[in-house]
Design a protein around this motif. Sequence first.
Motif, PDB file in Angstrom:
ATOM      1  N   LYS A 133       0.835  -1.203   0.000  1.00 33.11           N
ATOM      2  CA  LYS A 133       0.000   0.000   0.000  1.00 33.11           C
ATOM      3  C   LYS A 133       0.874   1.259   0.000  1.00 33.11           C
ATOM      4  CE  LYS A 133      -4.196   1.553   2.371  1.00 33.11           C
ATOM      5  NZ  LYS A 133      -5.085   1.293   3.522  1.00 33.11           N
ATOM      6  N   HIS A 134       1.911   1.213   0.792  1.00 28.92           N
ATOM      7  CA  HIS A 134       2.860   2.327   0.828  1.00 28.92           C
ATOM      8  C   HIS A 134       3.500   2.534  -0.541  1.00 28.92           C
ATOM      9  CE1 HIS A 134       6.405   4.702   1.965  1.00 28.92           C
ATOM     10  NE2 HIS A 134       7.076   3.861   1.209  1.00 28.92           N
ATOM     11  N   ASP A 135       3.958   1.442  -1.155  1.00 24.29           N
ATOM     12  CA  ASP A 135       4.643   1.557  -2.442  1.00 24.29           C
ATOM     13  C   ASP A 135       3.724   2.102  -3.531  1.00 24.29           C
ATOM     14  OD1 ASP A 135       6.877   0.610  -1.233  1.00 24.29           O
ATOM     15  OD2 ASP A 135       6.934  -1.318  -2.270  1.00 24.29           O
ATOM     16  N   ILE A 136       2.475   1.680  -3.514  1.00 30.77           N
ATOM     17  CA  ILE A 136       1.514   2.205  -4.485  1.00 30.77           C
ATOM     18  C   ILE A 136       1.390   3.720  -4.335  1.00 30.77           C
ATOM     19  CG2 ILE A 136      -0.930   2.258  -5.097  1.00 30.77           C
ATOM     20  CD1 ILE A 136      -1.027  -0.751  -4.493  1.00 30.77           C
ATOM     21  N   ALA A 137       1.299   4.183  -3.083  1.00 32.40           N
ATOM     22  CA  ALA A 137       1.186   5.630  -2.852  1.00 32.40           C
ATOM     23  C   ALA A 137       2.397   6.371  -3.398  1.00 32.40           C
ATOM     24  CB  ALA A 137       1.015   5.907  -1.363  1.00 32.40           C
ATOM     25  N   GLN A 138       3.598   5.846  -3.152  1.00 32.70           N
ATOM     26  CA  GLN A 138       4.799   6.538  -3.614  1.00 32.70           C
ATOM     27  C   GLN A 138       4.886   6.539  -5.135  1.00 32.70           C
ATOM     28  OE1 GLN A 138       4.813   7.676  -0.588  1.00 32.70           O
ATOM     29  NE2 GLN A 138       7.026   7.914  -0.670  1.00 32.70           N
ATOM     30  N   ARG A 139       4.436   5.464  -5.788  1.00 36.22           N
ATOM     31  CA  ARG A 139       4.457   5.441  -7.249  1.00 36.22           C
ATOM     32  C   ARG A 139       3.437   6.435  -7.814  1.00 36.22           C
ATOM     33  NH1 ARG A 139       7.148   0.796  -9.281  1.00 36.22           N
ATOM     34  NH2 ARG A 139       8.488   0.071  -7.572  1.00 36.22           N
ATOM     35  N   VAL A 140       2.256   6.481  -7.199  1.00 35.17           N
ATOM     36  CA  VAL A 140       1.247   7.433  -7.659  1.00 35.17           C
ATOM     37  C   VAL A 140       1.758   8.864  -7.518  1.00 35.17           C
ATOM     38  CG1 VAL A 140      -1.038   8.392  -7.155  1.00 35.17           C
ATOM     39  CG2 VAL A 140      -0.716   5.913  -7.260  1.00 35.17           C
ATOM     40  N   LEU A 141       2.467   9.136  -6.431  1.00 35.02           N
ATOM     41  CA  LEU A 141       2.976  10.483  -6.184  1.00 35.02           C
ATOM     42  C   LEU A 141       4.233  10.802  -6.990  1.00 35.02           C
ATOM     43  CD1 LEU A 141       2.271  10.662  -2.359  1.00 35.02           C
ATOM     44  CD2 LEU A 141       1.059  11.859  -4.179  1.00 35.02           C
ATOM     45  N   GLN A 142       4.747   9.827  -7.722  1.00 36.41           N
ATOM     46  CA  GLN A 142       5.753  10.076  -8.759  1.00 36.41           C
ATOM     47  C   GLN A 142       7.114  10.563  -8.234  1.00 36.41           C
ATOM     48  OE1 GLN A 142       4.899   9.999 -12.672  1.00 36.41           O
ATOM     49  NE2 GLN A 142       4.054   8.371 -11.414  1.00 36.41           N
ATOM     50  N   PHE A 143       7.506  10.117  -7.054  1.00 29.80           N
ATOM     51  CA  PHE A 143       8.766  10.621  -6.511  1.00 29.80           C
ATOM     52  C   PHE A 143       9.978  10.120  -7.296  1.00 29.80           C
ATOM     53  CE2 PHE A 143       6.026  10.838  -2.637  1.00 29.80           C
ATOM     54  CZ  PHE A 143       6.009  12.216  -2.576  1.00 29.80           C
ATOM     55  N   ARG A 144       9.967   8.860  -7.692  1.00 30.55           N
ATOM     56  CA  ARG A 144      11.105   8.326  -8.432  1.00 30.55           C
ATOM     57  C   ARG A 144      11.254   9.042  -9.771  1.00 30.55           C
ATOM     58  NH1 ARG A 144      10.903   2.122 -10.116  1.00 30.55           N
ATOM     59  NH2 ARG A 144       9.063   2.959 -11.154  1.00 30.55           N
ATOM     60  N   ASN A 145      10.152   9.227 -10.480  1.00 31.65           N
ATOM     61  CA  ASN A 145      10.214   9.902 -11.772  1.00 31.65           C
ATOM     62  C   ASN A 145      10.597  11.371 -11.627  1.00 31.65           C
ATOM     63  OD1 ASN A 145       9.421   7.479 -12.878  1.00 31.65           O
ATOM     64  ND2 ASN A 145       7.286   8.076 -13.170  1.00 31.65           N
ATOM     65  N   THR A 146      10.134  11.992 -10.549  1.00 31.27           N
ATOM     66  CA  THR A 146      10.482  13.385 -10.316  1.00 31.27           C
ATOM     67  C   THR A 146      11.965  13.531 -10.015  1.00 31.27           C
ATOM     68  OG1 THR A 146       8.251  13.842  -9.496  1.00 31.27           O
ATOM     69  CG2 THR A 146       9.971  15.426  -8.929  1.00 31.27           C
ATOM     70  N   ALA A 147      12.519  12.621  -9.215  1.00 32.95           N
ATOM     71  CA  ALA A 147      13.946  12.663  -8.927  1.00 32.95           C
ATOM     72  C   ALA A 147      14.758  12.528 -10.213  1.00 32.95           C
ATOM     73  CB  ALA A 147      14.308  11.552  -7.942  1.00 32.95           C
ATOM     74  N   GLN A 148      14.328  11.652 -11.105  1.00 36.11           N
ATOM     75  CA  GLN A 148      15.031  11.491 -12.373  1.00 36.11           C
ATOM     76  C   GLN A 148      14.946  12.773 -13.201  1.00 36.11           C
ATOM     77  OE1 GLN A 148      16.703   8.402 -13.630  1.00 36.11           O
ATOM     78  NE2 GLN A 148      17.524  10.151 -14.770  1.00 36.11           N
ATOM     79  N   ARG A 149      13.774  13.416 -13.213  1.00 38.09           N
ATOM     80  CA  ARG A 149      13.632  14.664 -13.972  1.00 38.09           C
ATOM     81  C   ARG A 149      14.555  15.745 -13.441  1.00 38.09           C
ATOM     82  NH1 ARG A 149       9.346  17.897 -11.746  1.00 38.09           N
ATOM     83  NH2 ARG A 149      11.076  19.195 -11.014  1.00 38.09           N
ATOM     84  N   VAL A 150      14.609  15.883 -12.111  1.00 41.42           N
ATOM     85  CA  VAL A 150      15.474  16.905 -11.517  1.00 41.42           C
ATOM     86  C   VAL A 150      16.930  16.610 -11.850  1.00 41.42           C
ATOM     87  CG1 VAL A 150      16.255  17.938  -9.356  1.00 41.42           C
ATOM     88  CG2 VAL A 150      13.823  17.448  -9.684  1.00 41.42           C
ATOM     89  N   TYR A 151      17.324  15.362 -11.728  1.00 41.74           N
ATOM     90  CA  TYR A 151      18.708  14.982 -12.039  1.00 41.74           C
ATOM     91  C   TYR A 151      19.056  15.335 -13.486  1.00 41.74           C
ATOM     92  CZ  TYR A 151      22.802  11.996 -12.764  1.00 41.74           C
ATOM     93  OH  TYR A 151      24.060  11.532 -13.073  1.00 41.74           O
ATOM     94  N   ASN A 152      18.144  15.094 -14.392  1.00 34.97           N
ATOM     95  CA  ASN A 152      18.404  15.370 -15.808  1.00 34.97           C
ATOM     96  C   ASN A 152      18.524  16.860 -16.101  1.00 34.97           C
ATOM     97  OD1 ASN A 152      18.260  12.631 -16.301  1.00 34.97           O
ATOM     98  ND2 ASN A 152      16.144  12.694 -17.038  1.00 34.97           N
ATOM     99  N   ASN A 153      17.964  17.702 -15.234  1.00 40.22           N
ATOM    100  CA  ASN A 153      17.876  19.129 -15.536  1.00 40.22           C
ATOM    101  C   ASN A 153      18.738  20.026 -14.665  1.00 40.22           C
ATOM    102  OD1 ASN A 153      15.575  19.640 -17.682  1.00 40.22           O
ATOM    103  ND2 ASN A 153      14.830  17.999 -16.341  1.00 40.22           N
ATOM    104  N   ILE A 154      19.376  19.490 -13.642  1.00 38.18           N
ATOM    105  CA  ILE A 154      20.218  20.343 -12.811  1.00 38.18           C
ATOM    106  C   ILE A 154      21.499  20.693 -13.557  1.00 38.18           C
ATOM    107  CG2 ILE A 154      19.323  19.537 -10.597  1.00 38.18           C
ATOM    108  CD1 ILE A 154      21.697  17.672 -10.393  1.00 38.18           C
TER     109      ILE A 154
END
Length: 826
Positions: A133-154
Amino acid sequence: MAYPESASQTQSPEISPAVARRRKRWLRLLGGCVLALLVLLAIAAIAGVFWLRSVTQAALPQLDGDLHLAGLSAPVTVRRDAHGVPHIEAATQEDLFVAQGYITAQDRLWQMDAYRRNANGELAEVMGHSLLKHDIAQRVLQFRNTAQRVYNNIAPDERARLDAYARGVNLFIAQHPDFLPPEFALLHYKPKPWTGVDSLSVGMMMIETLDSRFETKLARERIAQKLQNPKLVANLYPVGSWRDHPPTGQIVDLSQPNPISPTPQSDDDDDDEPTQTRLAPSDDLHRLRAVPGLPECDGCQPGSNNWVISGKHTASRKPLLSNDMHLSLTVPNIWYMADLSAPGYHAAGVTLTGFPYVIAGHNEHVAWGFTALYADVQDLYVEKVQGNNYQADDAQWRPLVVDHEVIHVRGSEDVALDVKSTEHGPLLNPILPGEARPIALQWTLYDPTLNALPIYAMNVASNWTEFSAALGQWCWPTQNVVYSDDQGHIAYHAVGKVPIRPRGIADVPIYDSAHAWTNYIPFDEMPGAFDPPAGFLATANARVTTDQTKYPLTDEWADPYRTERIYKVLQGRDGLTPKDLLALQTDIYSEVDQEMGHRFAYAIDHTAGTDTRLRKAADLMRSWDGRLSTDSAAASIVTSARAALRPMLLDPKLGDLARDYEWSESNFALEEIVMHANPDWLPPGFKDWDAVLTEAVRRGMQKGNAPTDPSHWTYGSWHVVDLEHPLGGFLPIVGRMAGTGPQPLSGDTVTVKQVGRAFGPSQRFTIDWSNIDGATENIALGESGNPLSPYFRDQWSDYASGRTFPLPFSSAAVAAQTRHTLRLLP
């Protein structure tokens, strides 16, 4: 008439000797098997303990001698002081961050891995279905994808420093494949290589903790629909208070209530469409966060205290700055102390496990500390969706963006999850199963134009001009920052990208397109002060805006009591010392608890039919000094009565929804209702407020199992701190080895020392610029995550007792404190 008993009633059938012998043999055999099984279980348990101790012992890091690290350009020296804090000195900054990653992994590798899994939604892969249940919430909230986006753009240099840190972590993993922290052996898995994206994921975890409050908007909508009374809703959801002291630096008369009026409520409730749709149950709103997480105690809110005092009010004539950040207390602590030095960079303080740099602390010229600002950076949109399309703000229909996620679950099949998003953000429905409306979350975190990471720039700033330029780039989480420097300056500034909302802040889900964000509040128009007339600035999560503030930041501030107490203790005093500031950081006086105690006592005095026990409780409360010390009986009575009073007021009007009510100023809301004897909240069946409050005291003592003589009911007998390892609930043996066990705890959620069972100051820092080597830093527990390390719990006694110690900074001070020296060689 009596009848003779038959033979079958008076005689037992005889058992032959052969049958008896066979029964005895079977009983002996069964008893022997049971005994053997018990012996085997005992042997297995003992063997398990010895095995766990052996793998834990083998995982202790090397602290002295030489180690070779591929890729270093020159030797790096790591000196550990009396508390095991690493003082890392490198010839280049790249080598420094490689070494920081390596040394942090020595002490905290499993915690680092747990943190990135926590943020990315990958805990179920190693800990099973209970974390799905926790993992589903974190995937829905897109933290992993957001971290990748920030890394690509810093900026490339920022990315290079993250990569250097990751190389250090991976060098440790590669060198110790068979001697990793014992948690890996217990869970039977190996860590994946670390990446720069993983460090950003750890940062996402902190942003979630400090800036995510969308659940409150859903709960408020439900409660407003239930009450159908705007006046009652306003009572429950105050915006600021008469007790507020915004950090303007102006001299104020503390004998009078603050004349600044609260920010007006927005009129969004009237503008938004009503709905009768069944809303999501509260259990789905309070998502599991394993390490760390939102506090698990009523009234606990992630926050902090900080203040800064100019030299004209200090004994040394130099500025003093203090900071203690309030978070869930974990085993080990979320913060890792370090002193990092290379040409062009020297900073010391607390680092975030898994992330480079120093998050809060000081360098050679400037010092800084954080508290949570509580700015509203999220909106919920009720979208119009047809099939795989949604209606955008421009009224055009567009296809939903779909992200296909696969969650690995230990011992079970993989779970496929499609996360759908609109232009506002991800649809939250997978984590709101009772919600029929398509609800999207808009969050500054998802803005692709926001990618700056100014922590490095803060670490190397040498004055306010450079430091404030770095703060101007800060995106998230929203924070209050206090500042001091070696030139005698002090300052405060609110930071973070906060949306400009021409229609005002929406405290409930939005149905229209008129609430669009037009921009972000300019840095220069966020609250701030530099060298103010009062020579003093402080924040503690309460309201920081004034009537002159151009843009509203939020409708939800923290209770004002900590800020008010800080101002009353410090403002107007001269000759202040670090000792005075530590006393305030550990202060356990509560004006509101004392006032409520007097009100409870008055109620008992004016209620007919009270018994001796209640009258004794009244006597204890009326003579109480307001300090929530562990030996106080009055503290027990007052806090238990307040806890009992809350459902007495809420349950009659809200029913099951009462448990959904959360507001950071809920304690102030309760105080106002009681002190004004608000007739709208008088529970049915009670003739007046005296009767209500008397019954609250009675119920509080009953629920708390208070003794017949309440003077023997000490606060510390039940109010405890109890820190548990994240695996303690799965593996009790780990809990016994690594946890603190319950210990008496003073203070509560409204004292400057804001605490709960596993919540409180995660660190305490103070710097006096007259003695940089005297700057103190103390975290809960210790530096190491290994229970057999001497640095696992060596700081706990000082922390729990309200003591602290210096963190050496200069070369001479570090040399004098050195207990271990490790050289990392190319």
